[in-house]
Design a protein around this motif. Structure first.
Motif, PDB file in Angstrom:
ATOM      1  N   GLU A 175       0.833  -1.201   0.000  1.00  0.00           N
ATOM      2  CA  GLU A 175       0.000   0.000   0.000  1.00  0.00           C
ATOM      3  C   GLU A 175       0.869   1.252   0.000  1.00  0.00           C
ATOM      4  OE1 GLU A 175      -3.917   1.662   2.415  1.00  0.00           O
ATOM      5  OE2 GLU A 175      -2.601   0.187   3.331  1.00  0.00           O
ATOM      6  N   ASP A 176       1.949   1.227   0.781  1.00  0.00           N
ATOM      7  CA  ASP A 176       2.859   2.372   0.819  1.00  0.00           C
ATOM      8  C   ASP A 176       3.521   2.582  -0.535  1.00  0.00           C
ATOM      9  OD1 ASP A 176       2.280   2.886   3.448  1.00  0.00           O
ATOM     10  OD2 ASP A 176       3.977   1.750   4.237  1.00  0.00           O
ATOM     11  N   THR A 235       2.177   2.027  -3.404  1.00  0.00           N
ATOM     12  CA  THR A 235       1.192   2.681  -4.266  1.00  0.00           C
ATOM     13  C   THR A 235       1.194   4.187  -4.032  1.00  0.00           C
ATOM     14  OG1 THR A 235      -0.217   0.717  -4.261  1.00  0.00           O
ATOM     15  CG2 THR A 235      -1.251   2.783  -4.894  1.00  0.00           C
ATOM     16  N   ALA A 236       1.184   4.600  -2.769  1.00  0.00           N
ATOM     17  CA  ALA A 236       1.224   6.029  -2.449  1.00  0.00           C
ATOM     18  C   ALA A 236       2.501   6.674  -2.985  1.00  0.00           C
ATOM     19  CB  ALA A 236       1.118   6.231  -0.941  1.00  0.00           C
ATOM     20  N   GLU A 237       3.623   5.957  -2.838  1.00  0.00           N
ATOM     21  CA  GLU A 237       4.901   6.464  -3.350  1.00  0.00           C
ATOM     22  C   GLU A 237       4.866   6.622  -4.862  1.00  0.00           C
ATOM     23  OE1 GLU A 237       8.806   4.834  -2.400  1.00  0.00           O
ATOM     24  OE2 GLU A 237       8.122   4.545  -0.335  1.00  0.00           O
ATOM     25  N   LEU A 284       2.910   9.727  -5.635  1.00  0.00           N
ATOM     26  CA  LEU A 284       3.633  10.940  -5.248  1.00  0.00           C
ATOM     27  C   LEU A 284       4.769  11.267  -6.219  1.00  0.00           C
ATOM     28  CD1 LEU A 284       3.728  10.428  -1.380  1.00  0.00           C
ATOM     29  CD2 LEU A 284       2.540  12.267  -2.607  1.00  0.00           C
ATOM     30  N   CYS A 300      -2.613  13.475  -3.344  1.00  0.00           N
ATOM     31  CA  CYS A 300      -2.045  12.579  -2.333  1.00  0.00           C
ATOM     32  C   CYS A 300      -1.085  13.316  -1.412  1.00  0.00           C
ATOM     33  CB  CYS A 300      -1.336  11.398  -3.007  1.00  0.00           C
ATOM     34  SG  CYS A 300      -2.481  10.137  -3.609  1.00  0.00           S
ATOM     35  N   TRP A 301      -0.335  14.278  -1.953  1.00  0.00           N
ATOM     36  CA  TRP A 301       0.555  15.079  -1.119  1.00  0.00           C
ATOM     37  C   TRP A 301      -0.254  15.871  -0.093  1.00  0.00           C
ATOM     38  CZ3 TRP A 301       1.512  19.996   0.459  1.00  0.00           C
ATOM     39  CH2 TRP A 301       2.762  20.259   1.022  1.00  0.00           C
ATOM     40  N   LYS A 314      -3.246  15.139   1.051  1.00  0.00           N
ATOM     41  CA  LYS A 314      -3.843  14.216   2.035  1.00  0.00           C
ATOM     42  C   LYS A 314      -2.798  13.790   3.068  1.00  0.00           C
ATOM     43  CE  LYS A 314      -7.225  11.572   1.309  1.00  0.00           C
ATOM     44  NZ  LYS A 314      -8.594  11.349   1.834  1.00  0.00           N
ATOM     45  N   ALA A 315      -1.581  13.500   2.576  1.00  0.00           N
ATOM     46  CA  ALA A 315      -0.517  13.024   3.465  1.00  0.00           C
ATOM     47  C   ALA A 315      -0.066  14.116   4.435  1.00  0.00           C
ATOM     48  CB  ALA A 315       0.673  12.533   2.648  1.00  0.00           C
ATOM     49  N   GLY A 366     -10.804   9.793  -2.625  1.00  0.00           N
ATOM     50  CA  GLY A 366      -9.432   9.333  -2.781  1.00  0.00           C
ATOM     51  C   GLY A 366      -9.094   9.099  -4.242  1.00  0.00           C
ATOM     52  N   THR A 379      -5.676   3.876  -4.629  1.00  0.00           N
ATOM     53  CA  THR A 379      -5.502   3.770  -3.175  1.00  0.00           C
ATOM     54  C   THR A 379      -6.744   3.234  -2.461  1.00  0.00           C
ATOM     55  OG1 THR A 379      -6.297   6.028  -2.732  1.00  0.00           O
ATOM     56  CG2 THR A 379      -3.952   5.751  -3.244  1.00  0.00           C
TER      57      THR A 379
END
Length: 370
Positions: A67-68, A70-72, A75, A86-87, A89-90, A105, A109
């Motif tokens: 999952e991490d 995917t976020a990476e 980004l 996403c930036w 949200k993070a 979302g 994600t």
């Protein structure tokens, strides 16, 4: 008793015998159908385990996508709308209340899957633009993403563009947004013309699999004319997505969840097979596209996608906690399948025997009438 009365009695007796065998056949067929359903359900469960064990030249290294990851991946798309979103949200850096309240979302994600092979093929099937699509609950959220000047040009100081400028990022090109408010059950028989990848903006209304914690959709399994399920069929793609509790409990204004709206709209009845050969053998059963874990792909409109696979830039995350260890109930499940298949074979013999007796009596009855 006269000969005429004797004939009438015999005829009535044959009619009663015919009725008895017809009732027997009806009962045996219902039992056979129940057995077939039980076998298919167990085979789907076993197929899920196998889906995580298929070895292809692309996954021999054992790499997987979390999952991490995917976020990476998102980004890294610094100048994309999804990357900026996403930036924000993070870092909890948005003052746009409509956007913060309404945005659900990014598609990539909102679900995870059980294997890297499945993640790769589904992400490739949907395509990068759809994987990076921002999902909003209502039109208010969609409108908050982008504002326009009086002459119709984009206002780069408002919406997502304005937020991007404030963190020295720029949204390059177009980006996709999906509005869940569009998914409404029609009260008329005339379908709406809006589509996502060709699927109507309507939620799946066929109900859920009983007692399933993931609220999987109760979509009838594909079958050949002889009622057999295609070899290698694992499940429908929409049911192979794992939703976290917050996404599972999410409901639209019309009371529908993400699986029966967003993901059914994107994937519809897309079928997943273990191998390309098994997928090709199941062509008569494929109506809305299919993919295989070794890279086969058929689009909804019957278009075959051939050639080398793409390196997918953004993929669904993998459900954590999976291992190569065989589940403790796997052997029992296989044994149950073998026993049910044996019972099914015996039942088929009983059905054949009853049918022969019925045919014989019907022929005898016809001779009597003649």
């Amino acid at each position: 008793m006269s000969k005429l009365n004797q004939n009438d009695a015999n005829h009535e007796s044959i009619k009663n015998e015919i009725k008895k065998h017809e009732d027997n056949l009806k009962f045996l067929n219902s039992q056979s159908n129940r057995l077939a359903e039980s076998i298919l359900d167990l085979q789907v469960s076993l197929g899920r385990y196998h889906s995580c064990s298929v070895i292809t030249p692309d996954n021999e290294s054992g790499s997987s996508n979390t999952e991490d990851d995917t976020a990476e991946q998102i980004l890294k798309k610094e100048n994309s709308a999804a990357g900026i979103f996403c930036w924000l949200k993070a870092n909890a850096q948005t003052s746009n209340l409509a956007l913060e309240k309404d945005a659900v979302g990014v598609v990539a994600t909102l679900a995870r899957v059980e294997s890297d092979e499945l993640s790769r093929i589904l992400s490739e099937y949907l395509g990068l633009q759809t994987m990076l699509a921002i999902v909003c609950s209502t039109n208010e959220g969609v409108n908050a993403l982008e504002k326009y000047n009086p002459e119709g040009t984009i206002n780069c100081n408002a919406g997502l563009h304005g937020i991007g400028s404030s963190i020295k990022r720029k949204v390059n090109g177009r980006f996709a947004v999906i509005c869940l408010e569009a998914f409404r059950q029609e009260l008329t028989s005339k379908p709406r013309k809006d589509t996502i990848h060709g699927a109507l903006f309507r939620p799946y209304v066929g109900g859920f699999v009983a007692n399933d914690p993931q609220k999987k959709l109760a979509i009838p399994k594909p079958r050949f004319p002889n009622e057999e399920c295609p070899a290698g069929f694992i499940d429908y793609a929409v049911n192979m997505l794992y939703l976290e509790s917050n996404n599972l409990s999410f409901v639209t204004s019309s009371g529908h969840g993400l699986r029966e709206t967003l993901f059914y709209g994107l994937l519809s009845g897309l079928q997943v097979y273990r191998t390309r050969n098994e997928m090709m053998s199941a062509l008569p059963c494929i109506d809305e596209g299919a993919v295989s874990l070794d890279g086969g792909m058929i689009k909804k409109n019957g278009m075959f996608v051939l050639g080398s696979r793409k390196d997918v830039e953004v993929k669904f995350g993998i459900v954590s906690g999976r291992s190569g260890v065989v589940p403790p109930n796997y052997s029992q499940a296989e044994e149950v399948v073998r026993r049910l298949k044996w019972e099914s074979t015996k039942l088929a013999e009983d059905i054949q025997r009853e049918q022969q007796l019925l045919d014989h009596l019907k022929a005898k009855s016809a001779d009597k009438v003649a």
